[in-house]
Design a protein around this motif. Sequence first.
Motif, PDB file in Angstrom:
ATOM      1  N   TYR A  50       0.852  -1.197   0.000  1.00 35.04           N
ATOM      2  CA  TYR A  50       0.000   0.000   0.000  1.00 35.04           C
ATOM      3  C   TYR A  50       0.881   1.237   0.000  1.00 35.04           C
ATOM      4  O   TYR A  50       2.078   1.162   0.307  1.00 35.04           O
ATOM      5  CB  TYR A  50      -0.922   0.032   1.239  1.00 35.04           C
ATOM      6  CG  TYR A  50      -0.187   0.007   2.548  1.00 35.04           C
ATOM      7  CD1 TYR A  50       0.302   1.180   3.123  1.00 35.04           C
ATOM      8  CD2 TYR A  50       0.036  -1.191   3.214  1.00 35.04           C
ATOM      9  CE1 TYR A  50       0.986   1.152   4.316  1.00 35.04           C
ATOM     10  CE2 TYR A  50       0.722  -1.221   4.419  1.00 35.04           C
ATOM     11  CZ  TYR A  50       1.203  -0.049   4.963  1.00 35.04           C
ATOM     12  OH  TYR A  50       1.881  -0.071   6.150  1.00 35.04           O
ATOM     13  N   CYS A  51       0.297   2.375  -0.353  1.00 38.48           N
ATOM     14  CA  CYS A  51       0.985   3.640  -0.148  1.00 38.48           C
ATOM     15  C   CYS A  51       0.131   4.484   0.794  1.00 38.48           C
ATOM     16  O   CYS A  51      -0.958   4.077   1.178  1.00 38.48           O
ATOM     17  CB  CYS A  51       1.234   4.348  -1.476  1.00 38.48           C
ATOM     18  SG  CYS A  51      -0.265   4.770  -2.377  1.00 38.48           S
ATOM     19  N   CYS A  58      -2.954   4.413  -7.746  1.00 39.58           N
ATOM     20  CA  CYS A  58      -1.658   3.732  -7.705  1.00 39.58           C
ATOM     21  C   CYS A  58      -1.787   2.271  -8.138  1.00 39.58           C
ATOM     22  O   CYS A  58      -2.871   1.782  -8.383  1.00 39.58           O
ATOM     23  CB  CYS A  58      -1.112   3.815  -6.290  1.00 39.58           C
ATOM     24  SG  CYS A  58      -2.296   3.172  -5.109  1.00 39.58           S
ATOM     25  N   CYS A  60      -0.568  -0.258  -6.180  1.00 40.13           N
ATOM     26  CA  CYS A  60      -0.149  -1.038  -5.010  1.00 40.13           C
ATOM     27  C   CYS A  60      -0.742  -2.450  -4.973  1.00 40.13           C
ATOM     28  O   CYS A  60      -0.116  -3.354  -4.461  1.00 40.13           O
ATOM     29  CB  CYS A  60      -0.512  -0.306  -3.730  1.00 40.13           C
ATOM     30  SG  CYS A  60       0.388   1.244  -3.552  1.00 40.13           S
ATOM     31  N   CYS A 316      -3.884   3.200   1.006  1.00 41.90           N
ATOM     32  CA  CYS A 316      -4.678   3.377  -0.213  1.00 41.90           C
ATOM     33  C   CYS A 316      -5.717   2.278  -0.420  1.00 41.90           C
ATOM     34  O   CYS A 316      -6.806   2.525  -0.906  1.00 41.90           O
ATOM     35  CB  CYS A 316      -3.757   3.494  -1.418  1.00 41.90           C
ATOM     36  SG  CYS A 316      -2.754   2.026  -1.736  1.00 41.90           S
ATOM     37  N   ARG A 320      -9.937   2.315  -1.524  1.00 44.25           N
ATOM     38  CA  ARG A 320     -10.241   1.716  -2.831  1.00 44.25           C
ATOM     39  C   ARG A 320     -11.118   0.471  -2.708  1.00 44.25           C
ATOM     40  O   ARG A 320     -12.035   0.261  -3.484  1.00 44.25           O
ATOM     41  CB  ARG A 320      -8.911   1.356  -3.502  1.00 44.25           C
ATOM     42  CG  ARG A 320      -8.999   1.029  -4.974  1.00 44.25           C
ATOM     43  CD  ARG A 320      -7.622   0.889  -5.592  1.00 44.25           C
ATOM     44  NE  ARG A 320      -6.765   0.002  -4.843  1.00 44.25           N
ATOM     45  CZ  ARG A 320      -5.551   0.314  -4.397  1.00 44.25           C
ATOM     46  NH1 ARG A 320      -5.036   1.498  -4.630  1.00 44.25           N
ATOM     47  NH2 ARG A 320      -4.833  -0.561  -3.720  1.00 44.25           N
TER      48      ARG A 320
HETATM   49 ZN   LIG Z   1      -1.165   2.813  -3.262  1.00 43.18          ZN
END
Ligand SMILES: [Zn+2]
Length: 367
Positions: A50-51, A58, A60, A316, A320
Motif C-alpha cells: 500500500y501507499c 496507484c 499497489c 490506499c 479503494r
Molecule cells: Zn497505493
Amino acid sequence: MEGKRRRLQSESQAQSVILLTKIKEFTRALLTDLTNGRSPLIVIDRFRSYCAVPDANCFCASDLPCGKEALTLRTKSRAHRLVVMLRVMLIVQKLLQENKHSSKRDIYYTYPSLFLDQSVVDQAINDICILMQCSRHNLNVVSAGNGLIMGWIRFSEGERKFDCISSPNSVHPVPVHVEDVQDIISVAQYILVVEKESVFQRLANDQFCNTNHCIVITGRGYPDIPTRRFLRLLVENLRLPVYCLVDCDPYGFDILTTYRFGSMQMAYDTKHLRVPEIHWLGAFPSDSERYFVPKQCLLPLTAEDKRKVEAMLLRCYLQREVPQWRLELKLMLQKGVKFEIEALSTHALSFLTDSYIPSKIERKLIM
Ligand SMILES: [Zn+2]
C-alpha cells in the motif's frame, strides 16, 4: 494418492534444480565482474502492499514492482547488505542441494558476528526471493508454525494425516509444509479466522464446532507465512466464505488487513499470501453500542494507538477496496476507545459461541 504424492515431490525437486541453476548463474556473473575489476551492480525490484495516499491512483494492489534498488560494493552499508545476501545465498544453495530445511533463526545463528541482527538476514532472504522470483518456502526456509486449526476438515501433509472431523473441537497445529498438503475434505459451511489463541480456546471449550459446521483457524496474533498460505489454500480449494474476528483495537485491525491484503514486508509475494475474500465479522467499533459493552471494558486509545490509526487511515487499499472498514476505523478514532473481543462476553461467558458469531453471520452483520 501415492502417484499424487510422488508428483508433488518431483515438482518440488524440479523447482530446486531451477533455483540451483539460477543461483549458479548469478554467482558466476558476479565473479566475472570481480575478476575483470568491475564493481558488481545488483538491481532489486521493490514492492509495496500500500501507499499512504488514501485516494491514490496507484498500482499497489497489482503485484507490480513500485521501484528498484541498486546494491553495489561502493558504499559501506550497501556492500554489507550484498555480502550478507551472498552468504545467505550459499546457505540456501546447500539446503537445496541436500534437500534440507532451515528457519530464518537457524540461518542467523550460522554467522551471528557477520549478520549482527536477525532483520539483516530477513532482508537478505526477501532480496533473494525477489531476485530468483520465488517464494520463501522454495528456498527451503520455513518457520516453525504458530497457527492452530479445528473443525470439519480432513487433510494430509506428506505422510501425516490431520483428521479433525472425527473430533471437531480438538486443536491441531497448522501444517508447516503447505506445498505438501493434499486430500482436503471438508463438510464445513464457512471458515472463521480468529486473532487470538485465548478466543480460539474459548470456542474449543464451548464446543463451538458441534453447533456450527465450520473450520476455525488462529494465527495467534500476526499470522505467520504457513498460516496465511494454508488459509489461502483452503479458500481456493473449498470456496467457502471466510470471516475474521479480531480485537477492536489498532493491532486487531492491522492483523485483519494482513490476512486480506498481505504485509508490507512480504509485499513481493502477496499474491500467494493474501485472502481477498475475507470478511470482517467483528469486533467493530460500532459493536460497543450494539452489544452494550460496559463502560469499564472500553479502554482509552493511547497516543501510540492514535498515531497507528491515523497512519492506517491513509492506506490506499482501504479507500479503494473496503471504504466501510475505513469508516469504522475512523469511528474508533472519534470514540477514542478500544476493547478486546472478550469484552463482549461480560454478559454471558459463552456469548461469542451462542449468540455473537452465529447471529452476525446469519444477519449478515459483516463487512
Ligand atoms: Zn497505493
